[in-house]
Scaffold this motif. Structure first.
Motif, PDB file in Angstrom:
ATOM      1  N   GLN A  55      -8.664   7.265   4.540  1.00 58.28           N
ATOM      2  CA  GLN A  55      -7.334   6.933   5.066  1.00 58.28           C
ATOM      3  C   GLN A  55      -6.725   5.878   4.155  1.00 58.28           C
ATOM      4  O   GLN A  55      -7.445   5.058   3.571  1.00 58.28           O
ATOM      5  N   PHE A  56      -5.390   5.899   4.058  1.00 56.62           N
ATOM      6  CA  PHE A  56      -4.679   4.950   3.206  1.00 56.62           C
ATOM      7  C   PHE A  56      -3.536   4.296   3.968  1.00 56.62           C
ATOM      8  O   PHE A  56      -3.067   4.821   4.978  1.00 56.62           O
ATOM      9  N   LYS A  57      -3.070   3.153   3.446  1.00 57.53           N
ATOM     10  CA  LYS A  57      -1.898   2.468   3.981  1.00 57.53           C
ATOM     11  C   LYS A  57      -0.900   2.251   2.858  1.00 57.53           C
ATOM     12  O   LYS A  57      -1.277   2.059   1.702  1.00 57.53           O
ATOM     13  N   ASP A  58       0.364   2.266   3.231  1.00 57.05           N
ATOM     14  CA  ASP A  58       1.428   1.937   2.287  1.00 57.05           C
ATOM     15  C   ASP A  58       1.476   0.420   2.113  1.00 57.05           C
ATOM     16  O   ASP A  58       1.091  -0.330   3.013  1.00 57.05           O
ATOM     17  N   VAL A  59       1.949  -0.035   0.954  1.00 54.54           N
ATOM     18  CA  VAL A  59       2.108  -1.465   0.694  1.00 54.54           C
ATOM     19  C   VAL A  59       3.561  -1.709   0.303  1.00 54.54           C
ATOM     20  O   VAL A  59       4.102  -1.020  -0.564  1.00 54.54           O
ATOM     21  N   THR A  60       4.187  -2.681   0.955  1.00 51.60           N
ATOM     22  CA  THR A  60       5.583  -3.028   0.697  1.00 51.60           C
ATOM     23  C   THR A  60       5.648  -4.431   0.112  1.00 51.60           C
ATOM     24  O   THR A  60       4.923  -5.331   0.553  1.00 51.60           O
ATOM     25  N   PHE A  61       6.511  -4.613  -0.890  1.00 52.20           N
ATOM     26  CA  PHE A  61       6.645  -5.915  -1.540  1.00 52.20           C
ATOM     27  C   PHE A  61       8.056  -6.066  -2.101  1.00 52.20           C
ATOM     28  O   PHE A  61       8.807  -5.106  -2.232  1.00 52.20           O
ATOM     29  N   LEU A  62       8.387  -7.297  -2.469  1.00 52.51           N
ATOM     30  CA  LEU A  62       9.678  -7.643  -3.044  1.00 52.51           C
ATOM     31  C   LEU A  62       9.501  -7.855  -4.545  1.00 52.51           C
ATOM     32  O   LEU A  62       8.591  -8.566  -4.975  1.00 52.51           O
ATOM     33  N   ASP A  63      10.374  -7.235  -5.362  1.00 50.11           N
ATOM     34  CA  ASP A  63      10.253  -7.413  -6.811  1.00 50.11           C
ATOM     35  C   ASP A  63      11.038  -8.652  -7.262  1.00 50.11           C
ATOM     36  O   ASP A  63      11.653  -9.343  -6.453  1.00 50.11           O
TER      37      ASP A  63
END
Length: 112
Positions: A84-92
Protein backbone atom coordinates in the motif's frame (compact mmCIF):
# COMPACT_ATOMS: atom_id res chain seq x y z
CA UNK A 1 20.61 1.26 27.80
CA UNK A 2 17.98 -1.05 26.35
CA UNK A 3 18.18 -4.79 26.65
CA UNK A 4 17.18 -6.91 23.65
CA UNK A 5 15.04 -9.86 24.59
CA UNK A 6 15.13 -13.21 22.80
CA UNK A 7 13.31 -12.92 19.46
CA UNK A 8 13.61 -9.12 19.20
CA UNK A 9 16.67 -9.30 16.95
CA UNK A 10 14.71 -11.33 14.37
CA UNK A 11 11.74 -8.95 14.61
CA UNK A 12 14.05 -5.99 13.93
CA UNK A 13 15.38 -7.67 10.76
CA UNK A 14 11.94 -8.89 9.66
CA UNK A 15 10.08 -7.19 6.78
CA UNK A 16 8.53 -4.02 8.13
CA UNK A 17 7.75 -0.38 7.45
CA UNK A 18 10.56 2.07 8.20
CA UNK A 19 10.72 5.85 7.89
CA UNK A 20 13.25 8.58 7.24
CA UNK A 21 12.88 12.34 7.08
CA UNK A 22 14.17 13.78 3.80
CA UNK A 23 14.23 17.09 2.02
CA UNK A 24 11.90 17.01 -0.98
CA UNK A 25 14.77 17.91 -3.32
CA UNK A 26 16.65 14.82 -2.09
CA UNK A 27 13.86 12.52 -3.35
CA UNK A 28 15.29 12.76 -6.87
CA UNK A 29 12.01 13.73 -8.53
CA UNK A 30 13.10 17.19 -9.72
CA UNK A 31 11.11 19.30 -7.27
CA UNK A 32 12.78 22.35 -5.72
CA UNK A 33 11.53 22.60 -2.16
CA UNK A 34 12.91 23.26 1.29
CA UNK A 35 10.17 21.11 2.83
CA UNK A 36 11.02 18.02 4.84
CA UNK A 37 8.78 14.98 4.34
CA UNK A 38 8.51 11.63 6.02
CA UNK A 39 9.41 8.98 3.45
CA UNK A 40 8.33 5.47 4.45
CA UNK A 41 9.80 2.36 2.85
CA UNK A 42 9.89 -1.39 3.34
CA UNK A 43 12.99 -3.18 4.50
CA UNK A 44 13.94 -6.45 6.08
CA UNK A 45 14.13 -10.13 5.38
CA UNK A 46 11.37 -12.58 4.55
CA UNK A 47 11.09 -16.22 5.51
CA UNK A 48 11.89 -18.59 2.68
CA UNK A 49 8.88 -19.53 0.58
CA UNK A 50 7.55 -23.03 0.99
CA UNK A 51 5.24 -23.41 -2.00
CA UNK A 52 5.90 -26.21 -4.47
CA UNK A 53 6.61 -23.60 -7.17
CA UNK A 54 9.31 -21.91 -5.08
CA UNK A 55 10.90 -25.19 -4.00
CA UNK A 56 11.07 -26.40 -7.61
CA UNK A 57 12.42 -23.07 -8.89
CA UNK A 58 15.12 -23.04 -6.20
CA UNK A 59 16.16 -26.56 -7.17
CA UNK A 60 16.27 -25.70 -10.88
CA UNK A 61 18.39 -22.61 -10.20
CA UNK A 62 20.92 -24.67 -8.26
CA UNK A 63 21.27 -27.34 -10.95
CA UNK A 64 23.93 -26.60 -13.55
CA UNK A 65 22.56 -25.77 -16.98
CA UNK A 66 18.89 -25.61 -16.06
CA UNK A 67 17.43 -22.12 -16.51
CA UNK A 68 20.95 -20.78 -17.15
CA UNK A 69 20.10 -19.84 -20.74
CA UNK A 70 17.93 -16.98 -19.50
CA UNK A 71 19.55 -13.52 -19.46
CA UNK A 72 17.18 -12.26 -16.75
CA UNK A 73 17.76 -12.60 -13.04
CA UNK A 74 15.45 -15.22 -11.55
CA UNK A 75 14.62 -14.86 -7.88
CA UNK A 76 13.02 -17.74 -6.05
CA UNK A 77 12.77 -16.17 -2.59
CA UNK A 78 10.15 -13.66 -1.44
CA UNK A 79 11.18 -10.05 -0.94
CA UNK A 80 9.97 -7.25 1.31
CA UNK A 81 7.89 -4.82 -0.80
CA UNK A 82 5.22 -2.16 -0.26
CA UNK A 83 1.64 -3.38 -0.65
CA UNK A 84 0.00 0.00 0.00
CA UNK A 85 1.16 3.55 -0.69
CA UNK A 86 0.32 7.10 0.41
CA UNK A 87 0.48 10.34 -1.50
CA UNK A 88 2.83 13.07 -0.23
CA UNK A 89 1.96 16.76 -0.50
CA UNK A 90 4.47 19.60 -0.11
CA UNK A 91 5.07 23.26 -0.94
CA UNK A 92 7.79 24.16 -3.46
CA UNK A 93 10.12 27.20 -3.34
CA UNK A 94 7.63 29.15 -5.50
CA UNK A 95 4.79 28.56 -3.00
CA UNK A 96 3.00 26.03 -5.22
CA UNK A 97 1.53 22.88 -3.73
CA UNK A 98 2.45 19.52 -5.26
CA UNK A 99 1.10 16.06 -4.55
CA UNK A 100 3.18 13.07 -5.57
CA UNK A 101 0.96 10.02 -5.81
CA UNK A 102 2.01 6.73 -4.24
CA UNK A 103 5.35 8.09 -3.05
CA UNK A 104 5.52 6.69 0.46
CA UNK A 105 4.85 3.11 1.52
CA UNK A 106 2.12 2.60 4.10
CA UNK A 107 2.12 -1.22 4.39
CA UNK A 108 4.71 -3.92 3.72
CA UNK A 109 4.59 -7.62 3.03
CA UNK A 110 6.76 -10.45 1.79
CA UNK A 111 5.97 -10.80 -1.92
CA UNK A 112 6.85 -13.74 -4.07
Amino acid sequence: MSVMRKGEEWEDRNCRLRAIQLRVQDLGLGYQSDEIVLFKYCSGSCPLARTNHDLTLSLLLRKTGLLSTSQEKIVSDPCCRPTQFKDVTFLDINNHWHTVEKLSASECSCIG
